[in-house]
Design a protein around this motif. Sequence first.
Motif, mmCIF file in Angstrom:
data_model
loop_
_atom_site.group_PDB
_atom_site.id
_atom_site.type_symbol
_atom_site.label_atom_id
_atom_site.label_comp_id
_atom_site.label_asym_id
_atom_site.label_seq_id
_atom_site.Cartn_x
_atom_site.Cartn_y
_atom_site.Cartn_z
ATOM 1 N N ARG A 121 -42.480 41.259 -69.332
ATOM 2 C CA ARG A 121 -42.487 39.994 -68.604
ATOM 3 C C ARG A 121 -41.605 40.081 -67.366
ATOM 4 N N GLY A 150 -46.860 33.743 -71.013
ATOM 5 C CA GLY A 150 -45.472 34.176 -71.132
ATOM 6 C C GLY A 150 -45.083 35.313 -70.211
ATOM 7 N N THR A 153 -42.164 32.514 -65.502
ATOM 8 C CA THR A 153 -42.008 31.057 -65.629
ATOM 9 C C THR A 153 -42.073 30.314 -64.305
#
Length: 325
Positions: A121, A150, A153
């Motif tokens: 991520r 995910g 953000t």
Amino acid sequence: MPHSPAGSPVPRRRLGAHGPEVPVLGLGSWNTWDRMSMSDAVALIRDALAHGVELFDVAHYDMGPHAENARTDLIFGQAIREAGVAREDYLLCGKLWLWEYPKKGFAEQLAVSLDRIGTDRADLVVVGDYFGELDVPAVVGDVAEQIAAGRFTAWGVNNWSAGDVWRARRFAAEQGLTPPTFAQLKYSPARRTVPEGEPFAELFADGLAMQASDVLEGGILAGNLHPQRKIGADPGNIRDRIRAAHPLVARVAAEFDATPAQVCIAFCLANPTVATVLFGASRLGQWHDNLDALNLLTRHGSALRTALSAAWSDHDTANPAGSGA
């Protein structure tokens, strides 16, 4: 002028109304990590973190004009592991390119770029580099899918027009999706027309933040007038003007007992719409020198902006509404 000691964290600003708090300095990736030894890269990462600078802008350069098979992201991934840094202890800002979009979708791009770094991520991504028409709703929707998965953000844009940023923010609001929270813009004492123009000023008043990039114009404003490495694009073809502006920057730096790099960084941070300044460093001493721009900012920020006003070089070549307008 000694650099700020470890334990004195770099100040933080919010990266837009919908973004996280970030250090006002961040380390970029293009030709950064591949210009030093692995041991020096590890030392730089550790020292940056010791000063509260945990923001790293790292991209996979593999398409459009950036189809160069760069290894800087691979090197960063190895260096961050060798530095023993846990994933939750740094902020990763990645890139999503629009050069071959939607043929190369965001899920595919992220799978490759994150795997090269060695993580699953990012924290932020910058969606950018396009010229022409852009399907804004499709981009916002595809970004939202990756946020839901995910992968990151918050997101920002690079080389978008102010009009397209407005469209993205309004569409996101209508659909209950995450809007772009920052714009990564070329900004320096020489390039001011887009970042300081009225179209983006309205966006900044609406909660968008600026992430300043190319603040040293690939090293030109710091005194390396003819860089041998590849540097960023030259909108308006004003590099000769920027070279001609360097003596003024150097003279102002001498007047303030500083370096040209320091006055450029402090100039950008004296603008309250700037949340963070990105720059590269190829040695620890250069990083410490740039870090000292914060001391200069505290003492002389507004005076620096006045002293550097004549360095403005793109006032008659750039469209204040930005790329694609």
